[in-house]
Design an enzyme around this catalytic site. Structure first.
Site, short mmCIF file in Angstrom:
data_model
loop_
_atom_site.label_atom_id
_atom_site.label_comp_id
_atom_site.label_asym_id
_atom_site.label_seq_id
_atom_site.Cartn_x
_atom_site.Cartn_y
_atom_site.Cartn_z
N GLU A 224 0.81 -1.22 0.00
CA GLU A 224 0.00 0.00 0.00
C GLU A 224 0.84 1.27 0.00
O GLU A 224 1.63 1.52 0.90
CB GLU A 224 -0.90 -0.01 1.25
CG GLU A 224 -1.80 1.22 1.36
CD GLU A 224 -2.68 1.17 2.61
OE1 GLU A 224 -2.47 0.30 3.47
OE2 GLU A 224 -3.57 2.03 2.72
N LYS A 226 1.18 5.61 -0.34
CA LYS A 226 0.51 6.75 0.28
C LYS A 226 1.16 8.03 -0.22
O LYS A 226 2.34 8.04 -0.56
CB LYS A 226 0.68 6.62 1.79
CG LYS A 226 0.02 7.68 2.61
CD LYS A 226 -0.11 7.22 4.06
CE LYS A 226 -0.74 8.31 4.88
NZ LYS A 226 -1.19 7.83 6.18
N ASP A 257 -5.57 2.67 -1.56
CA ASP A 257 -6.38 3.29 -0.51
C ASP A 257 -6.92 4.58 -1.08
O ASP A 257 -6.14 5.43 -1.57
CB ASP A 257 -5.50 3.54 0.73
CG ASP A 257 -6.28 4.11 1.90
OD1 ASP A 257 -7.02 5.10 1.69
OD2 ASP A 257 -6.15 3.60 3.02
N HIS A 260 -5.25 7.93 -0.31
CA HIS A 260 -3.80 8.05 -0.42
C HIS A 260 -3.30 8.68 -1.70
O HIS A 260 -2.18 8.44 -2.13
CB HIS A 260 -3.16 6.66 -0.26
CG HIS A 260 -3.22 6.17 1.15
ND1 HIS A 260 -2.48 5.12 1.60
CD2 HIS A 260 -3.91 6.62 2.21
CE1 HIS A 260 -2.73 4.92 2.88
NE2 HIS A 260 -3.61 5.82 3.27
N HIS A 284 -8.57 -0.22 -0.20
CA HIS A 284 -8.91 0.31 1.11
C HIS A 284 -9.88 1.43 0.83
O HIS A 284 -9.47 2.55 0.51
CB HIS A 284 -7.67 0.85 1.83
CG HIS A 284 -6.89 -0.19 2.54
ND1 HIS A 284 -5.85 0.10 3.40
CD2 HIS A 284 -7.02 -1.54 2.56
CE1 HIS A 284 -5.37 -1.04 3.90
NE2 HIS A 284 -6.05 -2.04 3.39
N ASP A 292 -6.18 12.69 4.06
CA ASP A 292 -6.50 11.28 4.32
C ASP A 292 -7.22 11.18 5.67
O ASP A 292 -6.71 10.59 6.62
CB ASP A 292 -5.18 10.49 4.32
CG ASP A 292 -5.38 9.01 4.49
OD1 ASP A 292 -6.48 8.52 4.18
OD2 ASP A 292 -4.43 8.33 4.92
N ASP A 324 -11.11 0.90 4.95
CA ASP A 324 -10.10 1.46 5.85
C ASP A 324 -10.46 2.88 6.22
O ASP A 324 -10.08 3.83 5.55
CB ASP A 324 -8.71 1.41 5.20
CG ASP A 324 -7.64 1.94 6.14
OD1 ASP A 324 -7.92 2.06 7.35
OD2 ASP A 324 -6.52 2.24 5.68
C1 RNT Z 1 -2.57 4.42 6.63
C2 RNT Z 1 -3.01 3.27 5.79
C3 RNT Z 1 -3.14 1.97 6.49
C4 RNT Z 1 -3.79 2.11 7.86
C5 RNT Z 1 -4.11 0.81 8.52
C6 RNT Z 1 -4.44 0.98 9.97
O1 RNT Z 1 -2.66 5.62 6.00
O2 RNT Z 1 -4.18 3.58 5.15
O3 RNT Z 1 -3.82 1.07 5.71
O4 RNT Z 1 -4.94 2.86 7.81
O5 RNT Z 1 -3.12 -0.09 8.29
ZN ZN Z 2 -5.17 2.00 4.06
#
Ligand code: RNT
Ligand code: ZN
Length: 417
Positions: A224, A226, A257, A260, A284, A292, A324
């Site tokens: 993931e 960001k 996500d 992100h 997510h 975020d 998420d």
């Molecule tokens: C953080 C990410 C990650 C978290 C979780 C708790 O910006 O989105 O996925 O939210 O792992």
């Molecule tokens: Zn996330």
């Protein structure tokens, strides 16, 4: 809601959709199979059961609504309660800090399957599958760099942690007879103008290569990215380019996500590009507001665009839908139910879209007609199909779950302090 009314309205909706060439029965059948990976961390504001330390790693929970889960039993009870208002069978997404540590200090490089056997048994008993996450935040060694730390001892600590998490995920998948998806998100970044980007990124690559040397049959890795974290605004080691390239080269799953990316980027637009080069996508789904912020997911344009893109790409089997968000300012069970149902509704909207007709119009350059049909499709009675989904799943239709959650609050969560 009145059952006869739901049935009657559904019959009309079914005929209206049929006129557009859409089979609502097929849509309901498909939706029934879509599993949502529900994050355990909305229940307790990402606290976990390891320590009472602060939440670090560039993420933040706001709000102090009473009733958050204080221990594993309360968290499980809340999840079961939330699931009782959600149709279909789903997955629970655990973070490493939610292990059953029995009051003992188990450091992140000591964790093993014994700390999650209780969760596996619970999952079996409750008919859910499990997904997993390593946890690099909220620890004395988190700092601003974990897997990309130039200090080898810190890097090795997190490598060991992540390796152990993969072994746990594999065992979860084996025992539950369903591939466990393990997400890796590290907060690694810098607050200030950064000169060693290449160094940090090459260290992250090196750490990942080492972590992934072990191959497993019952788990899958996803990574993931960001854009930035709070206090780490200047650079993120695991950027979108970094992980997209890494996943494409190493056949790993990309985690997107929705909070992100830059605010005007469309996550829906990324689906087709990523799927052409990477095996699968993990989502997510969140609701970023200005940053975020992890607001509760709703059926907004961004979520609809994302879900409709999955159905347009016919990619429900390659996109894993996880949630998420963490809002500590409202009833947390309510937050689960609103966000999960909104995601399912968005998928249903995608399944009820007259894609074949729209596609034909686009390919034959009839663009006014395409736009007109898209607009009219928004006014179709999708809510009547949704209510039928609820009825068939024996869960409250419409807003009927509100009073049920109020009852749980009065009887259970409000008594916690
Ligand atoms: C953080 C990410 C990650 C978290 C979780 C708790 O910006 O989105 O996925 O939210 O792992
Ligand atoms: Zn996330």
């Amino acid at each position: 809601m009145n059952e006869a009314m739901i049935r009657q309205a559904y019959e009309i909706a079914r005929e209206r959709y049929a006129e557009l060439g859409i089979d609502t029965e097929k849509a309901l059948e498909t939706l029934q199979k879509v599993q949502i990976s529900i994050h355990c961390w909305q229940a307790d504001d990402v606290a976990g059961f390891e320590s009472t330390g602060d939440l670090t790693g560039g993420i933040q929970v706001n709000g102090n609504y009473p009733g958050k889960a204080r221990n594993i039993d309360e968290l499980r009870a809340d999840l079961v309660k939330a699931l009782s208002f959600i149709g279909g069978s789903h997955r629970i997404n655990l973070h490493e800090i939610y292990g059953e540590f029995g009051g003992k200090k188990v450091d992140r490089d000591e964790v093993s399957i014994e700390h999650f056997q209780g969760w596996i048994d619970w999952a079996k008993a409750n008919g859910v599958k499990l997904d997993f996450n390593s946890t690099s935040f909220s620890h004395p060694k988190s700092g601003s760099l974990s897997l990309s730390n130039p200090d080898k001892s810190i890097r090795d600590f997190w490598i060991e942690h992540t390796k152990r998490c993969r072994a746990i995920a594999n065992e979860m998948g084996r025992q539950l007879d369903d591939q466990c998806i393990m997400n890796l998100w590290v907060h690694d970044g810098q607050k200030e103008m950064t000169v060693n980007r290449m160094l940090y990124r090459s260290l992250l690559k090196q750490s990942l290569d080492e972590i992934f040397t072990t191959k497993y049959d019952h788990m899958k890795d996803c990574l993931e990215s960001k854009v930035f974290g709070i206090g780490l605004e200047a650079m993120t080691v695991g950027s979108s380019d970094f992980y997209t390239a890494y996943c494409a080269q190493n056949n790993k799953i990309v985690t997107l996500d929705t909070g992100h990316f830059h605010p005007t980027e469309s996550v829906g637009d990324k689906v087709s590009s990523v799927l052409l080069f990477c095996p699968e996508i993990m989502l997510h789904v969140s609701r970023p507001m200005r940053w975020d912020s992890d607001h509760v997911t709703i059926m907004d344009d961004a979520t609809l665009e994302l879900c409709m893109e999955i159905t347009r790409c016919n990619a429900l089997d390659r996109v894993h839908i996880g949630l998420d968000y963490f809002d500590g300012s409202i009833n947390r069970i309510g937050a689960y139910v609103v966000g999960t149902r909104a995601t399912q509704k968005s998928v249903l909207r995608g399944l009820l879209e007259p894609v074949a007709k729209l596609s034909e119009l686009e390919l034959t350059d009839r663009n006014f007609q395409k736009l007109a049909l898209m607009e009219e499709a928004k006014a179709m009675p999708f809510g009547d199909v949704w209510n039928m989904f609820c009825l068939r799943n024996n869960i409250p239709a419409g807003a009927d779950f509100i009073k049920e959650i109020e009852k749980y609050e009065a009887e259970v969560t409000s008594k916690r302090n």
